[in-house]
Design a protein around this motif. Structure first.
Motif, PDB file in Angstrom:
ATOM      1  N   TRP A   1       0.855  -1.184   0.000  1.00 48.20           N
ATOM      2  CA  TRP A   1       0.000   0.000   0.000  1.00 48.20           C
ATOM      3  C   TRP A   1       0.894   1.238   0.000  1.00 48.20           C
ATOM      4  CZ3 TRP A   1      -5.492  -0.433   0.846  1.00 48.20           C
ATOM      5  CH2 TRP A   1      -5.932  -1.742   1.081  1.00 48.20           C
TER       6      TRP A   1
ATOM      7  N   PHE B   1       0.638   5.470   0.131  1.00 48.56           N
ATOM      8  CA  PHE B   1      -0.125   6.707   0.240  1.00 48.56           C
ATOM      9  C   PHE B   1       0.631   7.812  -0.483  1.00 48.56           C
ATOM     10  CE2 PHE B   1      -1.911   4.314   3.731  1.00 48.56           C
ATOM     11  CZ  PHE B   1      -3.249   4.686   3.717  1.00 48.56           C
TER      12      PHE B   1
ATOM     13  N   ILE C   1      -3.295   5.075  -2.791  1.00 46.34           N
ATOM     14  CA  ILE C   1      -4.312   6.036  -2.359  1.00 46.34           C
ATOM     15  C   ILE C   1      -3.737   7.417  -2.584  1.00 46.34           C
ATOM     16  CG2 ILE C   1      -5.793   6.834  -0.494  1.00 46.34           C
ATOM     17  CD1 ILE C   1      -5.651   4.087   0.735  1.00 46.34           C
TER      18      ILE C   1
ATOM     19  N   TRP D   1      -9.147   5.144   2.189  1.00 46.10           N
ATOM     20  CA  TRP D   1      -8.697   3.832   2.657  1.00 46.10           C
ATOM     21  C   TRP D   1      -9.842   3.003   3.228  1.00 46.10           C
ATOM     22  CZ3 TRP D   1      -4.659   5.374   6.949  1.00 46.10           C
ATOM     23  CH2 TRP D   1      -5.249   6.273   7.848  1.00 46.10           C
TER      24      TRP D   1
ATOM     25  N   ILE E   1      -6.696  -3.122   6.387  1.00 45.15           N
ATOM     26  CA  ILE E   1      -5.509  -3.097   5.531  1.00 45.15           C
ATOM     27  C   ILE E   1      -4.622  -4.266   5.932  1.00 45.15           C
ATOM     28  CG2 ILE E   1      -3.372  -1.858   4.995  1.00 45.15           C
ATOM     29  CD1 ILE E   1      -4.889   0.744   5.202  1.00 45.15           C
TER      30      ILE E   1
ATOM     31  N   LEU F   1      -4.368   4.192  10.842  1.00 45.84           N
ATOM     32  CA  LEU F   1      -3.709   3.133  10.088  1.00 45.84           C
ATOM     33  C   LEU F   1      -3.498   1.910  10.970  1.00 45.84           C
ATOM     34  CD1 LEU F   1      -2.189   2.083   7.599  1.00 45.84           C
ATOM     35  CD2 LEU F   1      -0.137   3.219   8.480  1.00 45.84           C
TER      36      LEU F   1
ATOM     37  N   ARG G   1      -6.570  -0.213  11.284  1.00 43.95           N
ATOM     38  CA  ARG G   1      -6.871  -0.983  10.083  1.00 43.95           C
ATOM     39  C   ARG G   1      -5.914  -2.159   9.903  1.00 43.95           C
ATOM     40  NH1 ARG G   1      -9.011   3.876   9.798  1.00 43.95           N
ATOM     41  NH2 ARG G   1     -10.758   4.282   8.381  1.00 43.95           N
TER      42      ARG G   1
END
Length: 388
Positions: A114, A116, A141, A168, A172, A245, A248
């Motif tokens: 992932w 950002f 993202i 998001w 995750i 975060l 998640r």
């Protein structure tokens, strides 16, 4: 300080934490953003906290710096760009970071990366090229429609693995990479004048903007020694971002996260001599300290308080894997060996990633994981977690 070398871009909790959708670029003028901020100031009673001003300047849909069509990334100001990124400077950057990402994927039993704020997509390309089949999906993202299109072109050969999300999800799983993400999150400004603390905000002054301080109960996380006037920042959005975060990551099978950015631990960040704050702007490869002009046309950043980031992750249930300089992080992962096998021109560019007077010492790396049953290679030597 920016070194005018800008690894990847940006994130803002307000944008990534809600369901705001990516906005495509449009042809509205900078005056439209200025008018919108003046309207927000009026609606707020004539005074807007700097965090809200910074959020609008950077992320207002279609108008803010990271949602409009400005060039931003490039090696020279003649291209209309404002800064060059570390992955754009040397592919050895992403190839080396890939060693850590690959180890983290294996340690957490996951297969998704992932990112950002993926900028031009250069880091994503370097990671995907290096990691191969270890990555089944790469999720980006990003708030910018212009940058998303550029990323898609850059990552065309990996189109089957890459997806983009507007915000998001609740869970995750995998390894998160944030390369200069936290520095672009809105900060609140605190000004101590004659021993009294104020929050610094923005007011309208005709067609322009001006500073205005208001009494506040807010304080820096540590006492600032001395009685001199003192300007600094606090980072509630960056810390909330890390906490969100963590929730998640912990909601799924687990994972890890690595943030590379410029900043300091708390004791250095709030040092008595650092009395002018760290907010800086960047435009056409020039730096200035006035975010109230050329609004929406230049980047606005603040250094990261890594102690606050570490505590936010820990308090939300993550383990800190380590904290060190970018130089030591990359050297631990084998950058020196890669440089030895590279051409002179490639070595020269990669050297800037680790030179103490450029990115090597100013930029730091912090790692988090949902478990403690493995040790991250990037922190094998010169782990500075004890300084946080």
């Amino acid at each position: 300080m920016r070194v005018l070398v800008r690894p990847n871009r940006p994130a803002c909790l307000h944008a990534f934490g809600d369901n705001r959708r990516v906005t495509s670029p449009n042809l509205q003028s900078p005056a439209d953003l200025t008018q919108r901020i003046h309207h927000a100031i009026a609606q707020a009673g004539g005074w807007l906290g700097f965090d809200r001003f910074m959020a609008m300047a950077l992320y207002e849909p279609g108008l803010g710096y990271y949602t409009n069509a400005l060039q931003k990334f490039g090696a020279m100001p003649s291209s209309g760009s404002d800064f060059v990124t570390a992955p754009g400077m040397s592919p050895l950057f992403g190839q080396t970071v890939a060693v850590q990402v690959g180890q983290a994927l294996d340690a957490t039993g996951t297969d998704e990366v992932w990112e950002f704020g993926a900028g031009t997509g250069a880091l994503a390309l370097q990671l995907l090229d290096s990691l191969g089949d270890a990555v089944k999906r790469y999720t980006i993202i990003d708030l910018s429609g212009t940058l998303r299109a550029r990323q898609a072109d850059t990552l065309l050969q990996h189109a089957g693995k890459v997806r983009w999300l507007d915000a998001w999800p609740e869970v995750i799983e995998g390894v998160v990479v944030g390369n200069e993400v936290l520095d672009a999150m809105p900060v609140q400004l605190l000004q101590r004048t004659q021993g009294v603390w104020h929050e610094r905000g923005v007011v309208s002054s005709g067609e322009d903007f001006a500073w205005q301080d208001r009494l506040t109960d807010l304080r820096p996380p540590v006492e600032i020694e001395g009685e001199h006037d003192y300007l600094t920042e606090i980072h509630p959005q960056a810390e909330a971002f890390v906490a969100s975060l963590a929730e998640r990551l912990l909601a799924g099978r687990g994972g890890a996260a690595f943030f590379l950015d410029y900043g300091f631990p708390e004791a250095e960040y709030f040092h008595p001599q650092r009395h002018m704050g760290t907010v800086m702007c960047h435009q056409l490869h020039q730096a200035d300290d006035n975010p109230l002009v050329a609004v929406g046309q230049k980047d606005i950043t603040a250094h990261v308080n890594f102690t606050g980031v570490a505590l936010a992750g820990q308090n939300a249930g993550l383990e800190v894997l380590g904290y060190t300089s970018q130089a030591w992080f990359l050297l631990n992962l084998g950058l020196a060996e890669r440089m030895a096998a590279a051409s002179l021109a490639e070595r020269s560019q990669a050297q800037r990633l680790v030179n103490e007077h450029e990115m090597g010492e100013l930029f730091k790396v912090i790692g988090f994981s949902t478990s403690t049953d493995w040790s991250a290679q990037g922190f094998a030597r010169s782990d500075r977690s004890h300084r946080l």
